[in-house]
Structures are given as structure tokens and as C-alpha cells.
Design a protein around this motif. Sequence first.
Motif, mmCIF file in Angstrom:
data_model
loop_
_atom_site.group_PDB
_atom_site.id
_atom_site.type_symbol
_atom_site.label_atom_id
_atom_site.label_comp_id
_atom_site.label_asym_id
_atom_site.label_seq_id
_atom_site.Cartn_x
_atom_site.Cartn_y
_atom_site.Cartn_z
ATOM 1 N N TRP A 117 0.835 -1.200 0.000
ATOM 2 C CA TRP A 117 0.000 0.000 0.000
ATOM 3 C C TRP A 117 0.869 1.247 0.000
ATOM 4 C CZ3 TRP A 117 -1.135 4.476 2.645
ATOM 5 C CH2 TRP A 117 -2.359 5.091 2.308
ATOM 6 N N PHE A 118 0.558 2.169 -0.930
ATOM 7 C CA PHE A 118 1.239 3.450 -1.017
ATOM 8 C C PHE A 118 0.218 4.570 -0.823
ATOM 9 C CE2 PHE A 118 4.136 0.690 -3.176
ATOM 10 C CZ PHE A 118 5.391 1.275 -3.104
ATOM 11 N N ALA A 130 -3.320 6.830 -4.101
ATOM 12 C CA ALA A 130 -3.101 5.821 -3.061
ATOM 13 C C ALA A 130 -3.657 4.484 -3.522
ATOM 14 C CB ALA A 130 -3.779 6.252 -1.770
ATOM 15 N N GLY A 131 -3.049 3.420 -3.037
ATOM 16 C CA GLY A 131 -3.540 2.087 -3.371
ATOM 17 C C GLY A 131 -2.426 1.069 -3.270
ATOM 18 N N LYS A 132 -2.716 -0.142 -3.679
ATOM 19 C CA LYS A 132 -1.743 -1.231 -3.612
ATOM 20 C C LYS A 132 -1.031 -1.383 -4.953
ATOM 21 C CE LYS A 132 -4.175 -3.789 0.003
ATOM 22 N NZ LYS A 132 -4.842 -5.063 0.380
ATOM 23 N N TYR A 133 0.297 -1.507 -4.859
ATOM 24 C CA TYR A 133 1.139 -1.622 -6.043
ATOM 25 C C TYR A 133 2.176 -2.727 -5.827
ATOM 26 C CZ TYR A 133 -0.483 3.124 -7.287
ATOM 27 O OH TYR A 133 -1.238 4.236 -7.601
ATOM 28 N N LYS A 190 -9.006 14.182 -6.395
ATOM 29 C CA LYS A 190 -9.571 12.866 -6.710
ATOM 30 C C LYS A 190 -8.791 11.769 -5.996
ATOM 31 C CE LYS A 190 -11.166 14.184 -11.337
ATOM 32 N NZ LYS A 190 -10.967 13.982 -12.785
ATOM 33 N N PHE A 191 -7.457 11.889 -5.993
ATOM 34 C CA PHE A 191 -6.640 10.870 -5.359
ATOM 35 C C PHE A 191 -6.850 10.850 -3.853
ATOM 36 C CE2 PHE A 191 -3.269 11.247 -8.967
ATOM 37 C CZ PHE A 191 -4.165 10.653 -9.831
ATOM 38 N N GLU A 195 -8.163 7.869 -1.356
ATOM 39 C CA GLU A 195 -7.540 7.466 -0.102
ATOM 40 C C GLU A 195 -8.590 7.387 1.006
ATOM 41 O OE1 GLU A 195 -3.507 8.724 2.324
ATOM 42 O OE2 GLU A 195 -3.903 9.508 0.318
ATOM 43 N N LEU A 196 -9.482 8.367 1.065
ATOM 44 C CA LEU A 196 -10.560 8.346 2.051
ATOM 45 C C LEU A 196 -11.502 7.173 1.815
ATOM 46 C CD1 LEU A 196 -11.398 12.161 2.196
ATOM 47 C CD2 LEU A 196 -10.278 10.799 3.966
#
Length: 209
Positions: A117-118, A130-133, A190-191, A195-196
Motif C-alpha cells: 500500500w502506497f 493511493a492504493g496497492k502496487y 480525486k486521489f 484514499e478516504l
Amino acid sequence: MVHEAGSRLRKWERCLLFGVCVALLTGVWLTGQQKALAEQMVRLHVVARSDSEEDQAEKLRVRDAVLEAVEPWLEGTDTREEAMAVLAQRLPELATIGAEIVGAGVEVTASIQEEVWFPTKEYTNFALPAGKYTALRITLGEGAGRNWWCVVFPPLCLGSVSETVAERAGNFSGDQVRLITGENEGYVVKFKAMELWDEFNSWLETERG
């Protein structure tokens, strides 16, 4: 009066329901956008020994050395899977590169990690949600310090200033390039919303558990 109050309440409820629906649809769309981006890139995750000024500077030297070494290795690679295969073969070399910088007696590890997760990150010319990479992770010593995140494939964090993010974006679609470079106004907003949304989903999972 009672009827009027009830009517106002129903209108408020309708507005709330509409807002929830919009949030749900936006969250689904943003999640899809992030996953599509993640399927095409390998992030770089360098973890410092500590938050001391010296160790943080050391982390950046390791970052620069890793990016310089990796760039020629990944020339000609077209997919995340190809990049992962190349990097996996070079992990011992990457650990050695880091060890030469931090010095003897400090363990340095290099690994390929999936589903890392970043948070939302802004860079000079672009931002990523944000998300998983998938990540190439370089850990210095105990890895107790602040991280440094970027992208190792495609090489968005490399190259001369004359090269644009769009030119280095590999197989990204035009819409994806516009999204991460901010040509779509409000991209960081938007990003952050994404994340929220992720935090809300995590909260729901916790409550259900």
C-alpha cells in the motif's frame, strides 16, 4: 406544519441518498483507475535506517544509485511482468549496491513485494493515487526510518528534464497520462478522495469483523 416538516425531511433524505450514491460511484471509478495504473508499473520503496539526518541522506544516495543501475536493465521491457522478472534476477546486485553505500556491518535487503500500500504521492511533474502496487523494496538496516516512494517501471523518476512524463509513460493510455499529470483538473483531490474511500472500506471491514 407537520406535513411541511416531513416534506423537508424527505428532501434532506433524498439529498443524502444522492450524495452517498455519487460517493459510491466515484469510489468505484477511482479504485478502477488506480488498479489499472498499478497493473502497469513497479514502484520503488527505499526504507531508511532511521529518521536521522545522516540516514535520510543515505537513503537518497541509495535511491539514486538504484535508479541509475536499474534504468539500462529495464530498457526494452514493455510490461510490469517483464520488469518484475528482470528485477527479480538482479536483487542480489541491488542489495550490494545499497550495501556499498551504507558501509560494512549494515544489512541491506532487496525484494519484490506485491500488494504494497502506497499513499497519494505528488512529484515534480505528476502524482499517483493511493492504493496497492507491486514494489521493488530496498531496506537499509532495521528499516526504522521514513520511506521514499517513486516509480522504477516505467521510469517516471528518471531521465532528462527535456523528457515529459507522457513520453516516459510507456503503455499508459492518454486518459491515464492526463490523470496522473494533472491535465485533468483536481487530480490530487480525486486521489485524496480515493484514499478516504480506502480508509472507509477498511473501517467497514473492521466493523464487520
